[in-house]
Design an enzyme around this catalytic site. Structure first.
Site, PDB file in Angstrom:
ATOM      1  N   ASP A   1      -7.407   1.641   0.646  1.00 53.16           N
ATOM      2  CA  ASP A   1      -7.454   1.861   2.089  1.00 53.16           C
ATOM      3  C   ASP A   1      -8.883   1.606   2.552  1.00 53.16           C
ATOM      4  O   ASP A   1      -9.702   1.078   1.794  1.00 53.16           O
ATOM      5  CB  ASP A   1      -6.969   3.278   2.447  1.00 53.16           C
ATOM      6  CG  ASP A   1      -8.024   4.334   2.149  1.00 53.16           C
ATOM      7  OD1 ASP A   1      -8.986   4.039   1.397  1.00 53.16           O
ATOM      8  OD2 ASP A   1      -7.912   5.454   2.683  1.00 53.16           O
TER       9      ASP A   1
ATOM     10  N   LYS B   1       0.831  -1.205   0.000  1.00 54.36           N
ATOM     11  CA  LYS B   1       0.000   0.000   0.000  1.00 54.36           C
ATOM     12  C   LYS B   1       0.869   1.261   0.000  1.00 54.36           C
ATOM     13  O   LYS B   1       0.659   2.191  -0.777  1.00 54.36           O
ATOM     14  CB  LYS B   1      -0.922  -0.010   1.232  1.00 54.36           C
ATOM     15  CG  LYS B   1      -1.893   1.137   1.235  1.00 54.36           C
ATOM     16  CD  LYS B   1      -2.787   1.064   2.452  1.00 54.36           C
ATOM     17  CE  LYS B   1      -3.204   2.473   2.830  1.00 54.36           C
ATOM     18  NZ  LYS B   1      -3.622   2.584   4.209  1.00 54.36           N
TER      19      LYS B   1
END
Ligand code: SF4
Length: 239
Positions: free
Chosen positions: A153, A135
């Site tokens: 997210d 991420k």
């Protein structure tokens, strides 16, 4: 397992994922023209260092810490020139400061040893840096103009599910689903659009469907709407 809104979209006659994604991106881009990364940074190194401690805390918290941090630490060498405890104190307010300080120092070491002190922009290089998960790497690569994936997210996950763009729970699988339908040039801005829409309109507990520009494209909308007429812009293979 979250309720699948993919099937609900079909039931409501809203069109397939591929048909809806164009208008979804377009309307969100108009609605949130100011959507961008909330972290504050001036250089590639500052970008990397600000994204790393952003796990398990808010961007606001990170932005409180980084101005002083970036004044003190300007080059990778600077993070290694102080004892780890000092760096821990400097990022204390972001939480999990021991782990984060260790990861930052490990990353600085690798930048110096393998990348001439520069921040690489390729995802496969970024994920090799200590403490840089996929991420984080995706966020950094996208900001450097080399989006290799789509950042997932909590907001991106929730909105992708509510909009019926994915049936999945796992962020890696959600990213894969989004990559199949979101046009590549939009990979970098798409997460920002969903994040800002999630913060401003599609709240986790109280989505403001009656004010939402996506209401007629959204299979989980709580307001009765006439389905949007969506143009088919690419071959449709399923939904
Ligand atoms: S219509 Fe409601 S659930 Fe759907 S995206 Fe908008 S606010 Fe969220």
């Amino acid at each position: 397992m979250a309720r699948s809104y993919v099937r609900e979209a079909r039931r409501r006659g809203l069109g397939t994922r591929r048909e809806r994604i164009g208008p979804v991106v377009e309307r969100l881009a108009q609605e949130h023209a100011d959507a961008e990364i909330a972290l504050r940074f001036r250089t590639d190194l500052e970008l990397l260092v600000s994204v790393m401690p952003s796990a398990q805390t808010t961007d606001v918290n990170v932005n409180r810490v980084t101005p002083a941090l970036f004044e003190k630490y300007r080059r990778p060498e600077d993070y290694l020139a102080v004892p780890q405890e000092e760096l821990e104190r400097d990022i204390y307010a972001t939480g999990f400061f021991r782990q984060k300080a260790k990861a930052i120092r490990g990353t600085m070491q690798m930048l110096l040893e393998e990348f001439d002190g520069e921040v690489p922009s390729r995802l496969e290089d970024l994920v090799r840096l200590p403490g840089v998960a996929r991420k984080t790497a995706n966020v950094v690569a996208a900001e450097l103009g080399h989006a290799h994936g789509i950042v997932v997210d909590t907001h991106v996950r929730r909105l992708s599910q509510r909009l019926g763009l994915t049936r999945n729970e796992d962020p890696v699988k959600i990213e894969r689903d989004l990559q199949r339908i979101v046009p590549r040039p939009d990979w970098a801005r798409f997460p920002h659009l969903l994040i800002w829409h999630g913060r401003r309109v599609c709240d986790a507990r109280r989505p403001l469907c009656e004010e939402c520009v996506l209401a007629d494209l959204c299979p989980s909308s709580r307001v009765p709407v006439v389905p949007a007429r969506v143009e088919v812009t690419s071959p449709v293979d399923g939904d």
